[in-house]
Design an enzyme around this catalytic site. Structure first.
Site, PDB file in Angstrom:
ATOM      1  N   HIS A 111       0.786  -1.300  -0.074  1.00 36.80           N
ATOM      2  CA  HIS A 111       0.036   0.071  -0.161  1.00 36.80           C
ATOM      3  C   HIS A 111       0.724   1.417  -0.087  1.00 36.80           C
ATOM      4  O   HIS A 111       1.861   1.144   0.299  1.00 36.80           O
ATOM      5  CB  HIS A 111      -0.960   0.058   1.319  1.00 36.80           C
ATOM      6  CG  HIS A 111      -1.637  -1.157   1.438  1.00 36.80           C
ATOM      7  ND1 HIS A 111      -2.838  -1.194   1.606  1.00 36.80           N
ATOM      8  CD2 HIS A 111      -1.116  -2.333   2.246  1.00 36.80           C
ATOM      9  CE1 HIS A 111      -3.395  -2.436   1.956  1.00 36.80           C
ATOM     10  NE2 HIS A 111      -2.311  -3.060   2.191  1.00 36.80           N
ATOM     11  N   TYR A 112       0.416   2.389  -0.350  1.00 33.18           N
ATOM     12  CA  TYR A 112       0.785   3.724   0.267  1.00 33.18           C
ATOM     13  C   TYR A 112      -0.098   4.271   1.187  1.00 33.18           C
ATOM     14  O   TYR A 112      -1.151   4.071   1.155  1.00 33.18           O
ATOM     15  CB  TYR A 112       1.191   4.736  -1.282  1.00 33.18           C
ATOM     16  CG  TYR A 112      -0.042   5.027  -1.957  1.00 33.18           C
ATOM     17  CD1 TYR A 112      -1.026   5.515  -1.412  1.00 33.18           C
ATOM     18  CD2 TYR A 112       0.146   4.968  -3.454  1.00 33.18           C
ATOM     19  CE1 TYR A 112      -1.892   5.772  -2.356  1.00 33.18           C
ATOM     20  CE2 TYR A 112      -0.733   5.305  -4.252  1.00 33.18           C
ATOM     21  CZ  TYR A 112      -2.068   5.677  -3.695  1.00 33.18           C
ATOM     22  OH  TYR A 112      -3.029   6.344  -4.623  1.00 33.18           O
ATOM     23  N   THR A 113       0.485   5.364   1.939  1.00 36.05           N
ATOM     24  CA  THR A 113      -0.352   5.906   2.988  1.00 36.05           C
ATOM     25  C   THR A 113      -1.032   6.864   2.293  1.00 36.05           C
ATOM     26  O   THR A 113      -1.994   7.382   3.011  1.00 36.05           O
ATOM     27  CB  THR A 113       0.721   6.429   4.070  1.00 36.05           C
ATOM     28  OG1 THR A 113       1.498   7.436   3.502  1.00 36.05           O
ATOM     29  CG2 THR A 113       1.258   5.102   4.591  1.00 36.05           C
ATOM     30  N   GLU A 175       2.642  -0.838   4.498  1.00 39.35           N
ATOM     31  CA  GLU A 175       2.215   0.537   4.259  1.00 39.35           C
ATOM     32  C   GLU A 175       3.619   1.234   3.958  1.00 39.35           C
ATOM     33  O   GLU A 175       4.383   1.028   4.672  1.00 39.35           O
ATOM     34  CB  GLU A 175       1.494   1.136   5.406  1.00 39.35           C
ATOM     35  CG  GLU A 175      -0.117   0.566   5.332  1.00 39.35           C
ATOM     36  CD  GLU A 175      -0.846   1.559   4.318  1.00 39.35           C
ATOM     37  OE1 GLU A 175      -0.354   2.264   3.534  1.00 39.35           O
ATOM     38  OE2 GLU A 175      -2.131   1.260   4.417  1.00 39.35           O
ATOM     39  N   HIS A 223      -2.670  -3.301  -3.346  1.00 43.51           N
ATOM     40  CA  HIS A 223      -3.850  -3.082  -2.687  1.00 43.51           C
ATOM     41  C   HIS A 223      -4.943  -2.955  -3.972  1.00 43.51           C
ATOM     42  O   HIS A 223      -6.095  -3.372  -3.802  1.00 43.51           O
ATOM     43  CB  HIS A 223      -3.930  -1.823  -1.760  1.00 43.51           C
ATOM     44  CG  HIS A 223      -5.258  -1.825  -0.857  1.00 43.51           C
ATOM     45  ND1 HIS A 223      -5.785  -0.632  -0.161  1.00 43.51           N
ATOM     46  CD2 HIS A 223      -6.144  -2.689  -0.734  1.00 43.51           C
ATOM     47  CE1 HIS A 223      -6.646  -0.957   0.459  1.00 43.51           C
ATOM     48  NE2 HIS A 223      -6.992  -1.869   0.370  1.00 43.51           N
ATOM     49  N   ASP A 233      -3.692   2.286  -4.802  1.00 43.90           N
ATOM     50  CA  ASP A 233      -2.239   2.322  -4.387  1.00 43.90           C
ATOM     51  C   ASP A 233      -1.604   0.691  -4.501  1.00 43.90           C
ATOM     52  O   ASP A 233      -2.566  -0.229  -4.549  1.00 43.90           O
ATOM     53  CB  ASP A 233      -2.297   2.377  -2.626  1.00 43.90           C
ATOM     54  CG  ASP A 233      -3.344   1.687  -1.840  1.00 43.90           C
ATOM     55  OD1 ASP A 233      -4.445   1.530  -2.418  1.00 43.90           O
ATOM     56  OD2 ASP A 233      -3.124   1.193  -0.835  1.00 43.90           O
TER      57      ASP A 233
END
Length: 341
Positions: A111-113, A175, A223, A233
């Site tokens: 994922h990215y935040t 993440e 994700h 993401d």
């Protein structure tokens, strides 16, 4: 007189025949000795002793695999063994461990935040969302662990891949601090790049996890792969090919196979693009790779978003959500390389 002699002669003949039969019956025949087979004594191979459970300050550990790795079985425990403590009874590990077991951790989701470092930490530790690890972007050598790998983190949400759903149950979530994307007036998304040093952290972390838990390439996912209608993401700037080439992480297609499919794909798109049967074929291929997609036979919104997610991962040069000949060729090459088992 003649009659009398006839009777005497007949009697003598009968007696003679009877005697010969009796001789035949009473003729001695030596018995063939019967040799009884000796019972086969099976020598049992002594079972190799199991490595012992190691105790340290009252906590038990077992870090050896004695199961069959070809069946994806693994008895190693990465961390302490969690055991029941029933009142009045003692749980013993005399026969620990059984060989028929494997890991809960079957997927790794990236994922990215979409937040800076400090806010990412706050959200992922203080709110109703979490991940097992957070990879910062502060230039140090630290990676933050937020959730025990043996526990569920709340990172995937409503999700599916191939035959599995609710992937929080079976995955480890990572993440990555990254600002996500911005949208221009026309609705086009522009995604933020990932820092090279940060990606070295991500690669080392992913490599460690997939090696320990024997996670196959088909289960290292974005994700957006497992929730394509909801999520973007880690987006098209995430270097999937670099991870594949340099760390042997995740899926990637073979160029030769892609080229073979590309030659045919150009003809398909020139002639069949709007045929419902052709749309159905492409939807089926996306579903076969793993995407959760209904087979409508139409270029509907869900199909567009799924194609977009596919392009984020495997064709990041163009992620407009429109299936073209190159994307179709890549999809077929991936399905050929990673068939459903």
């Amino acid at each position: 007189m003649r009659k009398t002699l006839y009777i005497i002669g007949l009697s003598t003949f009968v007696f003679s025949c009877t005697s010969q039969q009796n001789v035949k019956k009473n003729t001695y025949k030596p018995k063939t000795p019967i040799t009884q087979a000796k019972p086969v004594v099976k020598t049992q191979t002594p079972e190799a002793p199991k490595p012992k459970v190691v105790s340290d300050h009252g906590v038990d550990f077992f870090t050896t695999n004695i199961a069959d790795p070809t069946k994806n079985d693994n008895t190693a425990s990465y961390g302490s063994i969690v055991s029941a403590k029933p009142a009045g009874y003692k749980v013993v590990k005399t026969y620990f461990p059984a060989v028929a077991q494997n890991f809960r951790q079957r997927y790794l989701i990236l994922h990215y935040t979409a937040l800076p470092d400090d806010k990412s930490i706050t959200v992922l530790t203080q709110q109703a969302v979490s991940a097992h690890y957070l990879v910062n972007n502060t230039g140090d050598n630290e990676i933050y662990q937020l959730v025990d790998e043996n526990k569920r983190a709340y990172h995937a949400g409503v999700s599916s891949w191939r035959n599995d759903k609710n992937l929080n149950d079976t995955s480890i979530g990572i993440e990555i601090v990254n600002m996500g994307y911005t949208t221009d007036a026309a609705g086009k998304r522009t995604f933020a790049p990932f820092n090279d040093d940060q990606m070295k952290k991500v690669s080392a972390l992913v490599k460690d996890i997939v090696t320990r838990y024997q996670i196959p390439p088909t289960n290292v996912l974005a994700h957006s792969d497992i929730a394509p209608t909801r999520k973007q993401d880690p987006g098209p700037m995430f270097p999937w090919k670099k991870l594949y080439d340099e760390y042997q992480i995740g899926m990637w297609y073979d160029d030769a196979a892609k080229q073979t499919f590309f030659d045919q794909a150009q003809t398909d798109f020139a002639v069949r693009y709007n045929e419902p049967s052709f749309v159905f074929l492409i939807q089926t291929a996306l579903q076969k790779l793993g995407y959760g997609l209904d087979l409508s036979g139409k270029w509907d919104d869900a199909t567009k978003k799924t194609i977009e997610a596919f392009q984020y991962h495997f064709r990041p040069q163009n992620y407009d959500g429109i299936m073209d000949a190159e994307s179709w060729a890549i999809l077929q090459a991936l399905n050929q390389k990673y068939p459903v088992k």
